[in-house]
Design an enzyme around this catalytic site. Structure first.
Site, PDB file in Angstrom:
ATOM      1  N   THR A  64       0.915  -1.144   0.163  1.00  0.00           N
ATOM      2  CA  THR A  64       0.006   0.022   0.049  1.00  0.00           C
ATOM      3  C   THR A  64       0.616   1.111   0.081  1.00  0.00           C
ATOM      4  OG1 THR A  64      -1.954   0.960   1.028  1.00  0.00           O
ATOM      5  CG2 THR A  64      -0.287   0.095   2.660  1.00  0.00           C
ATOM      6  N   ASN A  65       0.241   2.203   0.346  1.00  0.00           N
ATOM      7  CA  ASN A  65       1.142   3.670   0.307  1.00  0.00           C
ATOM      8  C   ASN A  65       0.687   4.511   1.529  1.00  0.00           C
ATOM      9  OD1 ASN A  65      -1.055   5.476  -1.003  1.00  0.00           O
ATOM     10  ND2 ASN A  65      -0.696   4.121  -2.583  1.00  0.00           N
ATOM     11  N   ARG A  66       1.182   5.757   1.500  1.00  0.00           N
ATOM     12  CA  ARG A  66       0.950   6.453   2.895  1.00  0.00           C
ATOM     13  C   ARG A  66      -0.187   7.456   2.683  1.00  0.00           C
ATOM     14  NH1 ARG A  66       5.389   6.355   6.107  1.00  0.00           N
ATOM     15  NH2 ARG A  66       7.291   5.778   4.844  1.00  0.00           N
ATOM     16  N   ALA A 100      -4.643   7.416  -4.198  1.00  0.00           N
ATOM     17  CA  ALA A 100      -3.170   7.067  -4.665  1.00  0.00           C
ATOM     18  C   ALA A 100      -3.199   5.675  -4.913  1.00  0.00           C
ATOM     19  CB  ALA A 100      -2.527   7.450  -3.353  1.00  0.00           C
TER      20      ALA A 100
END
Ligand code: C5P
Length: 216
Positions: free
Chosen positions: A21-23, A89
């Protein structure tokens, strides 16, 4: 006016317990959705997994997990939207092979092969009718303007909102953001640094005003 907004990260599963995943926290996208509802628009929010409560008054709230699910939900809702804002995102890569059983640790290193996910913006850019506005976000760490304008052209956006990530007071998880809007027609609107909730109101005003005046 009918608005479609996506927000948050996506999760790409490796096995039943692990994912990539991402931030992204979804704050900017949720702020946009709240501002659009507040302005009286009919809003559909498609969201990846976040820890936020969806704003009251949405016309529809669609929760997804993966980039593939987000692509599906967005392509389905897009034809009905007058203004679409892509604030999610979306993961650019996902594991090529999902392991149905938990991967066991072994001696030595492990490589996981990744493949490209669908670029939702690109797909919607191709589907876009002349009466629709499509706007995206560009989170950049360097050469912000150049990269943002390149994405605007490549993805057939009408607007792109560029923000700098990796600096204080802007980007992921922050309550504030530094935003500059660029249009395909060459307009540049510097919104400076502000609270995401306040910037969101301006962004909604700019995108929906342009839609009403230029495309009708
Ligand atoms: O190319 P990049 O990911 O930086 O472009 C950012 C814009 O493209 C954002 O609006 C984002 O939501 C969108 N995007 C997408 N699908 C992807 C990757 C990015 O819609 N797979």
């Amino acid at each position: 006016m009918k608005l479609l907004i996506n927000a948050g990260p996506t999760r790409e599963s490796i096995d039943p317990v692990r994912f990539l995943t991402n931030r992204s926290t979804g704050k900017m996208g949720y702020a946009l959705a709240a501002a659009a509802v507040e302005a009286g628009h009919e809003v559909t929010l498609v969201s990846g997994p976040v820890a936020l409560v969806p704003p009251r008054g949405l016309a529809a709230f669609v929760q997804v997990e993966t980039a593939a699910e987000m692509a599906e939900a967005m392509k389905q809702a897009f034809p009905d939207a007058e203004v679409t804002i892509l604030c999610a995102a979306v993961a650019d890569y996902c594991p090529k092979n999902y392991s149905a059983s938990k991967l066991k640790k072994q001696e030595g290193d492990l490589s996981i092969e990744l493949e490209r996910t669908e670029d939702i913006a690109l797909s919607l850019g191709k589907m876009k009718r002349p009466d629709q506005i499509l706007a995206g976000f560009a989170a950049e760490t360097e050469d912000i303007e150049q990269n943002a304008l390149k994405k605007l052209r490549m993805k057939n956006f009408d607007w792109i909102a560029a923000n700098q990530v990796g600096v204080p007071d802007s980007g992921f998880a922050s309550d504030t953001n530094r935003l500059k809007l660029y249009s395909a027609a060459g307009e540049v609107i510097d919104l400076g640094t502000g609270k995401k909730t306040e910037l969101a109101r301006t962004v909604i005003r700019v995108f929906s005003a342009k839609s009403a005046s230029e495309k009708k």
